[in-house]
Design a protein around this motif. Structure first.
Motif, PDB file in Angstrom:
ATOM      1  N   GLY A 155     -64.210 -27.944 -32.042  1.00  0.00           N
ATOM      2  CA  GLY A 155     -65.302 -28.256 -32.940  1.00  0.00           C
ATOM      3  C   GLY A 155     -65.737 -27.105 -33.832  1.00  0.00           C
ATOM      4  O   GLY A 155     -66.700 -27.233 -34.589  1.00  0.00           O
ATOM      5  N   ARG A 156     -65.051 -25.973 -33.757  1.00  0.00           N
ATOM      6  CA  ARG A 156     -65.376 -24.815 -34.598  1.00  0.00           C
ATOM      7  C   ARG A 156     -64.295 -24.648 -35.655  1.00  0.00           C
ATOM      8  O   ARG A 156     -63.159 -25.065 -35.467  1.00  0.00           O
ATOM      9  CB  ARG A 156     -65.468 -23.546 -33.755  1.00  0.00           C
ATOM     10  CG  ARG A 156     -66.620 -23.579 -32.766  1.00  0.00           C
ATOM     11  CD  ARG A 156     -66.643 -22.354 -31.904  1.00  0.00           C
ATOM     12  NE  ARG A 156     -65.499 -22.452 -30.975  1.00  0.00           N
ATOM     13  CZ  ARG A 156     -65.056 -21.457 -30.240  1.00  0.00           C
ATOM     14  NH1 ARG A 156     -65.614 -20.275 -30.318  1.00  0.00           N
ATOM     15  NH2 ARG A 156     -64.050 -21.626 -29.416  1.00  0.00           N
ATOM     16  N   VAL A 157     -64.657 -23.976 -36.744  1.00  0.00           N
ATOM     17  CA  VAL A 157     -63.720 -23.731 -37.839  1.00  0.00           C
ATOM     18  C   VAL A 157     -63.665 -22.231 -38.112  1.00  0.00           C
ATOM     19  O   VAL A 157     -64.700 -21.570 -38.186  1.00  0.00           O
ATOM     20  CB  VAL A 157     -64.149 -24.480 -39.123  1.00  0.00           C
ATOM     21  CG1 VAL A 157     -63.275 -24.076 -40.303  1.00  0.00           C
ATOM     22  CG2 VAL A 157     -64.095 -25.985 -38.907  1.00  0.00           C
ATOM     23  N   LEU A 158     -62.451 -21.729 -38.239  1.00  0.00           N
ATOM     24  CA  LEU A 158     -62.222 -20.349 -38.670  1.00  0.00           C
ATOM     25  C   LEU A 158     -61.674 -20.421 -40.084  1.00  0.00           C
ATOM     26  O   LEU A 158     -60.660 -21.074 -40.331  1.00  0.00           O
ATOM     27  CB  LEU A 158     -61.208 -19.659 -37.755  1.00  0.00           C
ATOM     28  CG  LEU A 158     -60.746 -18.267 -38.190  1.00  0.00           C
ATOM     29  CD1 LEU A 158     -61.886 -17.264 -38.031  1.00  0.00           C
ATOM     30  CD2 LEU A 158     -59.549 -17.823 -37.375  1.00  0.00           C
ATOM     31  N   SER A 159     -62.359 -19.785 -41.008  1.00  0.00           N
ATOM     32  CA  SER A 159     -61.895 -19.734 -42.389  1.00  0.00           C
ATOM     33  C   SER A 159     -62.259 -18.354 -42.907  1.00  0.00           C
ATOM     34  O   SER A 159     -63.429 -18.029 -43.057  1.00  0.00           O
ATOM     35  CB  SER A 159     -62.584 -20.824 -43.223  1.00  0.00           C
ATOM     36  OG  SER A 159     -62.122 -20.776 -44.557  1.00  0.00           O
ATOM     37  N   GLY A 160     -61.246 -17.545 -43.149  1.00  0.00           N
ATOM     38  CA  GLY A 160     -61.519 -16.181 -43.576  1.00  0.00           C
ATOM     39  C   GLY A 160     -60.319 -15.555 -44.241  1.00  0.00           C
ATOM     40  O   GLY A 160     -59.311 -16.212 -44.491  1.00  0.00           O
ATOM     41  N   ARG A 161     -60.455 -14.276 -44.503  1.00  0.00           N
ATOM     42  CA  ARG A 161     -59.371 -13.526 -45.131  1.00  0.00           C
ATOM     43  C   ARG A 161     -58.912 -12.429 -44.192  1.00  0.00           C
ATOM     44  O   ARG A 161     -59.657 -11.956 -43.337  1.00  0.00           O
ATOM     45  CB  ARG A 161     -59.845 -12.927 -46.453  1.00  0.00           C
ATOM     46  CG  ARG A 161     -60.145 -13.983 -47.491  1.00  0.00           C
ATOM     47  CD  ARG A 161     -60.599 -13.389 -48.776  1.00  0.00           C
ATOM     48  NE  ARG A 161     -61.900 -12.744 -48.573  1.00  0.00           N
ATOM     49  CZ  ARG A 161     -62.688 -12.323 -49.531  1.00  0.00           C
ATOM     50  NH1 ARG A 161     -62.325 -12.472 -50.779  1.00  0.00           N
ATOM     51  NH2 ARG A 161     -63.842 -11.754 -49.276  1.00  0.00           N
ATOM     52  N   LEU A 179     -55.199  -7.344 -39.950  1.00  0.00           N
ATOM     53  CA  LEU A 179     -56.558  -6.821 -40.047  1.00  0.00           C
ATOM     54  C   LEU A 179     -57.455  -7.907 -40.629  1.00  0.00           C
ATOM     55  O   LEU A 179     -57.376  -8.219 -41.820  1.00  0.00           O
ATOM     56  CB  LEU A 179     -56.577  -5.569 -40.932  1.00  0.00           C
ATOM     57  CG  LEU A 179     -55.570  -4.487 -40.517  1.00  0.00           C
ATOM     58  CD1 LEU A 179     -55.418  -3.444 -41.596  1.00  0.00           C
ATOM     59  CD2 LEU A 179     -55.996  -3.866 -39.201  1.00  0.00           C
ATOM     60  N   ALA A 180     -58.285  -8.489 -39.784  1.00  0.00           N
ATOM     61  CA  ALA A 180     -59.175  -9.569 -40.218  1.00  0.00           C
ATOM     62  C   ALA A 180     -60.360  -9.008 -40.981  1.00  0.00           C
ATOM     63  O   ALA A 180     -60.870  -7.934 -40.662  1.00  0.00           O
ATOM     64  CB  ALA A 180     -59.665 -10.361 -39.012  1.00  0.00           C
ATOM     65  N   GLU A 181     -60.815  -9.757 -41.967  1.00  0.00           N
ATOM     66  CA  GLU A 181     -61.998  -9.351 -42.720  1.00  0.00           C
ATOM     67  C   GLU A 181     -63.227  -9.333 -41.810  1.00  0.00           C
ATOM     68  O   GLU A 181     -64.059  -8.451 -41.914  1.00  0.00           O
ATOM     69  CB  GLU A 181     -62.210 -10.328 -43.876  1.00  0.00           C
ATOM     70  CG  GLU A 181     -63.437 -10.034 -44.705  1.00  0.00           C
ATOM     71  CD  GLU A 181     -63.599 -11.026 -45.830  1.00  0.00           C
ATOM     72  OE1 GLU A 181     -63.683 -10.557 -46.974  1.00  0.00           O
ATOM     73  OE2 GLU A 181     -63.632 -12.242 -45.583  1.00  0.00           O
ATOM     74  N   ASP A 182     -63.331 -10.300 -40.917  1.00  0.00           N
ATOM     75  CA  ASP A 182     -64.453 -10.378 -39.985  1.00  0.00           C
ATOM     76  C   ASP A 182     -63.890 -10.467 -38.567  1.00  0.00           C
ATOM     77  O   ASP A 182     -63.700 -11.558 -38.032  1.00  0.00           O
ATOM     78  CB  ASP A 182     -65.331 -11.580 -40.317  1.00  0.00           C
ATOM     79  CG  ASP A 182     -66.592 -11.650 -39.465  1.00  0.00           C
ATOM     80  OD1 ASP A 182     -66.687 -10.929 -38.448  1.00  0.00           O
ATOM     81  OD2 ASP A 182     -67.488 -12.443 -39.822  1.00  0.00           O
ATOM     82  N   GLN A 183     -63.629  -9.325 -37.988  1.00  0.00           N
ATOM     83  CA  GLN A 183     -63.005  -9.284 -36.669  1.00  0.00           C
ATOM     84  C   GLN A 183     -63.878  -9.953 -35.615  1.00  0.00           C
ATOM     85  O   GLN A 183     -63.381 -10.605 -34.702  1.00  0.00           O
ATOM     86  CB  GLN A 183     -62.702  -7.835 -36.262  1.00  0.00           C
ATOM     87  CG  GLN A 183     -61.865  -7.733 -34.999  1.00  0.00           C
ATOM     88  CD  GLN A 183     -60.496  -8.374 -35.172  1.00  0.00           C
ATOM     89  OE1 GLN A 183     -59.736  -7.999 -36.058  1.00  0.00           O
ATOM     90  NE2 GLN A 183     -60.174  -9.347 -34.348  1.00  0.00           N
ATOM     91  N   TYR A 184     -65.201  -9.802 -35.732  1.00  0.00           N
ATOM     92  CA  TYR A 184     -66.102 -10.422 -34.761  1.00  0.00           C
ATOM     93  C   TYR A 184     -65.965 -11.945 -34.787  1.00  0.00           C
ATOM     94  O   TYR A 184     -65.945 -12.593 -33.739  1.00  0.00           O
ATOM     95  CB  TYR A 184     -67.555 -10.016 -35.017  1.00  0.00           C
ATOM     96  CG  TYR A 184     -67.826  -8.566 -34.798  1.00  0.00           C
ATOM     97  CD1 TYR A 184     -67.552  -7.941 -33.580  1.00  0.00           C
ATOM     98  CD2 TYR A 184     -68.358  -7.777 -35.812  1.00  0.00           C
ATOM     99  CE1 TYR A 184     -67.795  -6.602 -33.371  1.00  0.00           C
ATOM    100  CE2 TYR A 184     -68.618  -6.421 -35.624  1.00  0.00           C
ATOM    101  CZ  TYR A 184     -68.325  -5.848 -34.393  1.00  0.00           C
ATOM    102  OH  TYR A 184     -68.575  -4.519 -34.208  1.00  0.00           O
ATOM    103  N   ASP A 187     -62.623 -12.879 -33.150  1.00  0.00           N
ATOM    104  CA  ASP A 187     -62.698 -12.748 -31.688  1.00  0.00           C
ATOM    105  C   ASP A 187     -63.485 -13.904 -31.081  1.00  0.00           C
ATOM    106  O   ASP A 187     -63.065 -14.488 -30.066  1.00  0.00           O
ATOM    107  CB  ASP A 187     -63.369 -11.427 -31.308  1.00  0.00           C
ATOM    108  CG  ASP A 187     -62.497 -10.212 -31.587  1.00  0.00           C
ATOM    109  OD1 ASP A 187     -61.286 -10.372 -31.855  1.00  0.00           O
ATOM    110  OD2 ASP A 187     -63.037  -9.085 -31.548  1.00  0.00           O
ATOM    111  N   ALA A 188     -64.617 -14.262 -31.689  1.00  0.00           N
ATOM    112  CA  ALA A 188     -65.443 -15.348 -31.160  1.00  0.00           C
ATOM    113  C   ALA A 188     -64.713 -16.687 -31.243  1.00  0.00           C
ATOM    114  O   ALA A 188     -64.785 -17.491 -30.307  1.00  0.00           O
ATOM    115  CB  ALA A 188     -66.761 -15.414 -31.937  1.00  0.00           C
TER     116      ALA A 188
END
Length: 191
Positions: A155-161, A179-184, A187-188
């Motif tokens: 039910g969660r969505v990960l959308s990032g750079r 290297l994720a833009e938002d590592q936190y 991880d979550a």
């Protein structure tokens, strides 16, 4: 050996290359805080007058570095789940480094471990994970891909750079650093 400053009026630079005069660069545009694109200054220089740039662009499309093609082909294979093609691109000494504190973070040190990591990402996301490059550049030994990542899970969505940095040897990938833009957030999502 004395150092010679490049000519200020444009023209050849000792050792090769061309310096464009300051008037060829536009300084009239204020800094755009909304990241709007500033149009590039026209490419005007006496050394380029004899070139038919439009004809050259049509008749001789830009050739990309073979390692750029290698990286693009890797993302294409990844998007199709083509692990055989990916395996052929990985050097026997490959290591994929994934920083962070989540359950997928760590170092994957063989082609089999790297492929296992990719399979795990697909499994945890129910096959929704995508890593789509929007810019790829490479030279003889290294390459970089700027990617948009997307996945759904519980039910969660990960959308990032993210940025994937590659080391390449003899036409095969020896190292990948993600290297994720938002590592936190990454991880979550995977926890």
């Amino acid at each position: 050996m004395p150092v010679t400053a490049p000519p200020l009026d444009g023209g050849p630079v000792p050792g090769g290359g061309v310096v464009f005069p300051d008037h060829a660069v536009s300084h009239d545009h204020p800094v755009a805080h909304d990241h709007a694109a500033v149009p590039p200054a026209p490419l005007e220089h006496p050394a380029l007058e004899h070139l038919d740039l439009e004809h050259l662009a049509l008749e001789h499309p830009a050739l990309e570095h073979p390692n750029t093609a290698l990286i693009r082909d890797g993302y294409s294979a990844f998007g199709k789940g083509d692990m055989e093609t990916i395996r052929s691109m990985l050097h026997e000494r490959v290591v994929h480094r994934v920083p962070g504190r989540g359950p997928l973070c760590g170092e994957y040190r063989t082609p089999e471990e790297v492929l296992g990591f990719y399979v795990r990402v697909f499994e945890l996301s129910g096959g929704t994970y995508r890593s789509e490059p929007y810019a790829v550049m490479a030279g003889d030994d290294h390459g970089v891909a700027l990617v948009h990542t997307y996945a759904e899970r519980s039910g969660r969505v990960l959308s990032g750079r993210a940025v994937d940095v590659f080391r390449i040897e003899d036409g095969r990938i020896t190292e990948i650093r993600t290297l994720a833009e938002d590592q936190y957030a990454d991880d979550a999502f995977w926890s």
